[in-house]
Design a protein around this motif. Structure first.
Motif, PDB file in Angstrom:
ATOM      1  N   GLY A  58       8.760   2.894  -0.428  1.00 54.34           N
ATOM      2  CA  GLY A  58       9.436   3.451  -1.590  1.00 54.34           C
ATOM      3  C   GLY A  58       9.980   2.450  -2.582  1.00 54.34           C
ATOM      4  O   GLY A  58      10.557   2.843  -3.599  1.00 54.34           O
ATOM      5  N   LYS A  59       9.815   1.160  -2.314  1.00 53.56           N
ATOM      6  CA  LYS A  59      10.341   0.144  -3.223  1.00 53.56           C
ATOM      7  C   LYS A  59       9.249  -0.848  -3.616  1.00 53.56           C
ATOM      8  O   LYS A  59       8.325  -1.105  -2.843  1.00 53.56           O
TER       9      LYS A  59
ATOM     10  N   GLY B 122       6.123  10.429   4.712  1.00 52.63           N
ATOM     11  CA  GLY B 122       7.441  10.850   4.231  1.00 52.63           C
ATOM     12  C   GLY B 122       7.630  10.838   2.729  1.00 52.63           C
ATOM     13  O   GLY B 122       8.751  10.622   2.257  1.00 52.63           O
ATOM     14  N   TYR B 123       6.568  11.052   1.987  1.00 54.17           N
ATOM     15  CA  TYR B 123       6.636  11.089   0.521  1.00 54.17           C
ATOM     16  C   TYR B 123       5.792  12.242   0.027  1.00 54.17           C
ATOM     17  O   TYR B 123       4.774  12.591   0.633  1.00 54.17           O
ATOM     18  N   THR B 124       6.203  12.849  -1.070  1.00 57.31           N
ATOM     19  CA  THR B 124       5.417  13.934  -1.654  1.00 57.31           C
ATOM     20  C   THR B 124       4.189  13.346  -2.346  1.00 57.31           C
ATOM     21  O   THR B 124       4.133  12.142  -2.643  1.00 57.31           O
TER      22      THR B 124
ATOM     23  N   LEU C  99       2.735   1.010  -9.875  1.00 56.85           N
ATOM     24  CA  LEU C  99       2.342  -0.286  -9.313  1.00 56.85           C
ATOM     25  C   LEU C  99       1.342  -0.976 -10.233  1.00 56.85           C
ATOM     26  O   LEU C  99       1.415  -2.194 -10.449  1.00 56.85           O
ATOM     27  N   CYS C 100       0.419  -0.194 -10.790  1.00 58.83           N
ATOM     28  CA  CYS C 100      -0.520  -0.748 -11.779  1.00 58.83           C
ATOM     29  C   CYS C 100       0.239  -1.304 -12.981  1.00 58.83           C
ATOM     30  O   CYS C 100      -0.055  -2.405 -13.468  1.00 58.83           O
TER      31      CYS C 100
ATOM     32  N   ALA D 252       5.068   3.302   4.844  1.00 56.35           N
ATOM     33  CA  ALA D 252       4.008   3.489   3.860  1.00 56.35           C
ATOM     34  C   ALA D 252       4.009   2.321   2.885  1.00 56.35           C
ATOM     35  O   ALA D 252       5.076   1.780   2.549  1.00 56.35           O
ATOM     36  N   ALA D 253       2.821   1.931   2.455  1.00 53.20           N
ATOM     37  CA  ALA D 253       2.711   0.778   1.568  1.00 53.20           C
ATOM     38  C   ALA D 253       1.468   0.908   0.705  1.00 53.20           C
ATOM     39  O   ALA D 253       0.585   1.736   0.975  1.00 53.20           O
ATOM     40  N   MET D 254       1.392   0.085  -0.328  1.00 51.66           N
ATOM     41  CA  MET D 254       0.168  -0.004  -1.129  1.00 51.66           C
ATOM     42  C   MET D 254       0.136  -1.343  -1.851  1.00 51.66           C
ATOM     43  O   MET D 254       1.165  -1.909  -2.216  1.00 51.66           O
TER      44      MET D 254
END
Length: 305
Positions: A13-14, A73-75, A86-87, A121-123
């Motif tokens: 989330g960050k 845990g994210y919509t 992020l882009c 979660a990550a990206m």
């Protein structure tokens, strides 16, 4: 920072830097492959960065974890915003690949994964061009069969599932081929290690059904719709190894591979041994869609800026 990967990543989330996004060696996913991922492409058309089928990717992203009761845990809306932002944060103005994933964190050595297991979660993202030579590649039939729904759900993009693909890729590379083709447990064509497969015969397209352990690919779905726009008949059907050898054209589809012609299989020439007319037509149409130059499919494209 690893060369090629953008400075900023998204983690739980960050937004943070790649160097600060760390996980402990006790992470469950490292030991058991309890990770889910997606591959998403974004295309720079000299005016804007266009993310291809973002909503559909996020939907599949969530569904993959449901097979294993791994909660995200994210919509969908939060994840879509995270990709877009992020882009922007990385100020990406070139075509790139985006990798969102989520995984079970510290959970001991317990195999009873459930909705209460800790999940991260990550990206991250990086500039990306052609995965394969778009003039055509060679492929070899792997001796490793694609796993079936009888053991592991092929529809789930799970990290552990791709050990099967790694074995097939290693084998084909040892044998001098660019890519592998995997058969299902019945001996029919399934898919490549990371791509769906199509054959063309007498102007008709065929692709293996999901029952042949094929992934429900989004590029596969896109190509079916584009081919039907051109008036071609597209059939989901079991394909034998022999039928593939005798095809006029064979090509792969996938987010990373896009549309890639296969000109030789097991050292046998497919058709003329060059990119076929229908494959070339679909490659051109697909490029127009991802570059947001086809109004009919503008809903498939999410512009960043």
């Amino acid at each position: 920072m690893k060369p090629g990967i953008s400075k900023f990543v998204w983690f739980d989330g960050k937004y943070t830097t790649l160097e600060k996004a760390k996980v402990p060696i006790t992470t469950h996913a490292i030991h058991y492959g309890t990770s889910i991922f997606e591959g998403i492409r974004a295309y720079w058309n000299s005016e804007n960065l266009n993310i291809f089928r973002l909503e559909d990717h996020i939907k599949r992203f969530r569904n993959s974890g449901r097979f294993y009761s791994i909660s995200l845990g994210y919509t969908d809306e939060e994840l879509i915003d995270a990709v877009i932002n992020l882009c922007k944060k990385n100020n990406i103005k070139k075509s790139c690949y985006i990798r969102p994933f989520y995984f079970v964190g510290e959970y001991g050595i317990n195999l009873h994964v459930n909705e209460n297991a800790p999940v991260h979660a990550a990206m991250f993202m990086f500039p990306f061009g052609d995965l394969f030579n778009k003039n055509g590649i060679s492929a070899g039939i792997s001796s490793w069969r694609k796993f079936s729904d009888a053991s592991t759900p092929p529809l789930a993009k799970m990290g552990g599932n791709y050990l099967n693909s790694i074995l097939a890729t290693q084998e084909c590379k040892r044998n001098g081929y660019d890519e592998a083709i995997m058969l299902d447990l019945k001996g029919n064509v399934s898919e490549a290690p990371g791509e769906n497969i199509f054959t063309v015969k007498d102007g008709k397209l065929m692709t293996p059904p999901l029952s042949s352990s094929a992934l429900e690919g989004l590029t596969r779905d896109s190509v079916i719709k584009l081919a039907e726009d051109f008036g071609y008949q597209v059939k989901e059907s079991e394909i034998t190894r022999g039928q593939m050898y005798l095809a006029d054209e064979v090509f792969l589809t996938g987010t990373a591979a896009e549309i890639t012609p296969i000109t030789h299989i097991d050292n046998k020439k497919i058709g003329t041994g060059k990119t076929g007319k229908i494959t070339q037509q679909l490659m051109s149409a697909y490029l127009d869609v991802v570059m947001n130059k086809n109004e009919k499919y503008s809903s498939w494209v999410t512009s960043v800026y």
